[in-house]
Design an enzyme around this catalytic site. Sequence first.
Site, PDB file in Angstrom:
ATOM      1  N   PRO A  11       0.787  -1.231   0.000  1.00 51.52           N
ATOM      2  CA  PRO A  11       0.000   0.000   0.000  1.00 51.52           C
ATOM      3  C   PRO A  11       0.820   1.282   0.000  1.00 51.52           C
ATOM      4  O   PRO A  11       1.866   1.364   0.644  1.00 51.52           O
ATOM      5  CB  PRO A  11      -0.827  -0.093   1.297  1.00 51.52           C
ATOM      6  CG  PRO A  11      -0.173  -1.133   2.116  1.00 51.52           C
ATOM      7  CD  PRO A  11       0.500  -2.072   1.164  1.00 51.52           C
ATOM      8  N   ASN A  12       0.293   2.236  -0.743  1.00 52.25           N
ATOM      9  CA  ASN A  12       0.830   3.602  -0.858  1.00 52.25           C
ATOM     10  C   ASN A  12       2.069   3.708  -1.737  1.00 52.25           C
ATOM     11  O   ASN A  12       2.504   4.814  -2.057  1.00 52.25           O
ATOM     12  CB  ASN A  12       1.105   4.217   0.528  1.00 52.25           C
ATOM     13  CG  ASN A  12      -0.153   4.260   1.373  1.00 52.25           C
ATOM     14  OD1 ASN A  12      -1.139   4.854   0.965  1.00 52.25           O
ATOM     15  ND2 ASN A  12      -0.158   3.610   2.521  1.00 52.25           N
ATOM     16  N   ARG A  19       4.958  10.773  -2.581  1.00 54.11           N
ATOM     17  CA  ARG A  19       4.674  10.541  -1.171  1.00 54.11           C
ATOM     18  C   ARG A  19       5.930  10.762  -0.331  1.00 54.11           C
ATOM     19  O   ARG A  19       6.935  10.078  -0.534  1.00 54.11           O
ATOM     20  CB  ARG A  19       4.240   9.077  -1.067  1.00 54.11           C
ATOM     21  CG  ARG A  19       4.179   8.529   0.313  1.00 54.11           C
ATOM     22  CD  ARG A  19       4.160   7.011   0.261  1.00 54.11           C
ATOM     23  NE  ARG A  19       3.947   6.501   1.596  1.00 54.11           N
ATOM     24  CZ  ARG A  19       4.293   5.305   1.996  1.00 54.11           C
ATOM     25  NH1 ARG A  19       4.858   4.456   1.164  1.00 54.11           N
ATOM     26  NH2 ARG A  19       4.065   4.925   3.227  1.00 54.11           N
ATOM     27  N   TYR A  24      11.179   8.765   1.009  1.00 56.58           N
ATOM     28  CA  TYR A  24      11.160   7.708  -0.011  1.00 56.58           C
ATOM     29  C   TYR A  24      11.769   8.111  -1.354  1.00 56.58           C
ATOM     30  O   TYR A  24      11.809   7.298  -2.272  1.00 56.58           O
ATOM     31  CB  TYR A  24       9.713   7.230  -0.210  1.00 56.58           C
ATOM     32  CG  TYR A  24       9.093   6.673   1.059  1.00 56.58           C
ATOM     33  CD1 TYR A  24       9.604   5.512   1.634  1.00 56.58           C
ATOM     34  CD2 TYR A  24       8.031   7.304   1.688  1.00 56.58           C
ATOM     35  CE1 TYR A  24       9.062   4.993   2.805  1.00 56.58           C
ATOM     36  CE2 TYR A  24       7.472   6.795   2.858  1.00 56.58           C
ATOM     37  CZ  TYR A  24       7.994   5.643   3.418  1.00 56.58           C
ATOM     38  OH  TYR A  24       7.461   5.131   4.567  1.00 56.58           O
ATOM     39  N   ASN A  75       8.125  -5.547  -1.181  1.00 57.06           N
ATOM     40  CA  ASN A  75       8.071  -4.457  -0.212  1.00 57.06           C
ATOM     41  C   ASN A  75       6.620  -4.420   0.268  1.00 57.06           C
ATOM     42  O   ASN A  75       5.758  -3.851  -0.402  1.00 57.06           O
ATOM     43  CB  ASN A  75       8.463  -3.120  -0.835  1.00 57.06           C
ATOM     44  CG  ASN A  75       8.470  -1.995   0.207  1.00 57.06           C
ATOM     45  OD1 ASN A  75       7.952  -2.168   1.308  1.00 57.06           O
ATOM     46  ND2 ASN A  75       9.040  -0.867  -0.153  1.00 57.06           N
ATOM     47  N   ALA A  78       3.318  -0.919   4.755  1.00 55.03           N
ATOM     48  CA  ALA A  78       2.762  -0.960   6.113  1.00 55.03           C
ATOM     49  C   ALA A  78       2.320  -2.373   6.525  1.00 55.03           C
ATOM     50  O   ALA A  78       2.320  -2.700   7.719  1.00 55.03           O
ATOM     51  CB  ALA A  78       1.593   0.004   6.227  1.00 55.03           C
ATOM     52  N   GLU A  99      12.882  -9.339   1.131  1.00 60.33           N
ATOM     53  CA  GLU A  99      12.066  -8.209   1.580  1.00 60.33           C
ATOM     54  C   GLU A  99      12.872  -6.929   1.379  1.00 60.33           C
ATOM     55  O   GLU A  99      14.050  -6.869   1.744  1.00 60.33           O
ATOM     56  CB  GLU A  99      11.749  -8.407   3.069  1.00 60.33           C
ATOM     57  CG  GLU A  99      10.934  -7.300   3.703  1.00 60.33           C
ATOM     58  CD  GLU A  99      10.696  -7.561   5.201  1.00 60.33           C
ATOM     59  OE1 GLU A  99      11.131  -8.612   5.720  1.00 60.33           O
ATOM     60  OE2 GLU A  99      10.075  -6.696   5.842  1.00 60.33           O
ATOM     61  N   HIS A 101      12.861  -2.649   1.885  1.00 62.68           N
ATOM     62  CA  HIS A 101      12.294  -1.390   2.376  1.00 62.68           C
ATOM     63  C   HIS A 101      13.169  -0.265   1.870  1.00 62.68           C
ATOM     64  O   HIS A 101      14.401  -0.341   1.983  1.00 62.68           O
ATOM     65  CB  HIS A 101      12.230  -1.350   3.907  1.00 62.68           C
ATOM     66  CG  HIS A 101      11.325  -2.393   4.459  1.00 62.68           C
ATOM     67  ND1 HIS A 101       9.959  -2.253   4.441  1.00 62.68           N
ATOM     68  CD2 HIS A 101      11.594  -3.605   4.984  1.00 62.68           C
ATOM     69  CE1 HIS A 101       9.415  -3.343   4.960  1.00 62.68           C
ATOM     70  NE2 HIS A 101      10.381  -4.181   5.303  1.00 62.68           N
ATOM     71  N   ARG A 108      13.476   4.316  12.326  1.00 63.09           N
ATOM     72  CA  ARG A 108      12.229   5.073  12.357  1.00 63.09           C
ATOM     73  C   ARG A 108      11.408   4.727  13.615  1.00 63.09           C
ATOM     74  O   ARG A 108      11.943   4.216  14.584  1.00 63.09           O
ATOM     75  CB  ARG A 108      11.477   4.822  11.046  1.00 63.09           C
ATOM     76  CG  ARG A 108      12.301   5.292   9.829  1.00 63.09           C
ATOM     77  CD  ARG A 108      11.551   5.121   8.533  1.00 63.09           C
ATOM     78  NE  ARG A 108      10.339   5.946   8.510  1.00 63.09           N
ATOM     79  CZ  ARG A 108       9.371   5.796   7.600  1.00 63.09           C
ATOM     80  NH1 ARG A 108       9.485   4.872   6.655  1.00 63.09           N
ATOM     81  NH2 ARG A 108       8.316   6.572   7.642  1.00 63.09           N
TER      82      ARG A 108
HETATM   83  C1  DQA Z   1       8.392   1.013   3.730  1.00 66.47           C
HETATM   84  C2  DQA Z   1       8.490   1.230   5.251  1.00 66.47           C
HETATM   85  C3  DQA Z   1       7.148   0.975   5.932  1.00 66.47           C
HETATM   86  O1  DQA Z   1       7.257   1.168   7.331  1.00 66.47           O
HETATM   87  C4  DQA Z   1       6.111   1.944   5.393  1.00 66.47           C
HETATM   88  O2  DQA Z   1       4.849   1.651   5.954  1.00 66.47           O
HETATM   89  C5  DQA Z   1       6.054   1.968   3.905  1.00 66.47           C
HETATM   90  C6  DQA Z   1       7.289   1.873   3.128  1.00 66.47           C
HETATM   91  C7  DQA Z   1       9.705   1.372   3.009  1.00 66.47           C
HETATM   92  O3  DQA Z   1       9.837   0.982   1.852  1.00 66.47           O
HETATM   93  O4  DQA Z   1      10.577   2.037   3.578  1.00 66.47           O
HETATM   94  O5  DQA Z   1       4.992   2.180   3.325  1.00 66.47           O
HETATM   95  O6  DQA Z   1       8.111  -0.351   3.483  1.00 66.47           O
END
Ligand code: DQA
Length: 142
Positions: A11-12, A19, A24, A75, A78, A99, A101, A108
């Site tokens: 998501p997002n 964003r 990011y 990835n 959240a 995985e 990020h 964080r």
């Molecule tokens: C994320 C880190 C997560 O905590 C966050 O909710 C994201 C992006 C990252 O790529 O740094 O949406 O996965």
Amino acid sequence: MSKLIYVLNGPNLNLLGKRQPEIYGSETLADVAARMQDKADKLDIELEFFQSNHEGALVDKIHEARENAAGIIINPAAYSHTSVAILDALNTFENPVVEVHISNIHKREAFRHHSYVSTRAEGVIAGLGTLGYVLALDYFAD
Ligand code: DQA
């Protein structure tokens, strides 16, 4: 025959580039896909890209990966921190999972320090920006 790797984004991440660019970066998800595709072509890896803001859609895509993928780069965004359903789906997948990020989740907020997916992944790349996705391809080429 070339390996097929699924690249899944949660998501997002469709808003990548717009964003919170201070966290990011300014690259879009399409930019990331183009960089990955470029590298995958050189490594003789085939990629299937998928992004969803919906947990169940990601679970369904992981089930699809069970049928034909040599690996998953994910990835979960959240959902990393909340989703037992995505963890369970990845546990039905028999090939390696990496995985990724973009940000360093350990630097964080405390709620980002735990990832369910990390308990399943062969490896985790965090904090190297979008380069992390490209580096994950080296693992599958090796
Ligand atoms: C994320 C880190 C997560 O905590 C966050 O909710 C994201 C992006 C990252 O790529 O740094 O949406 O996965």
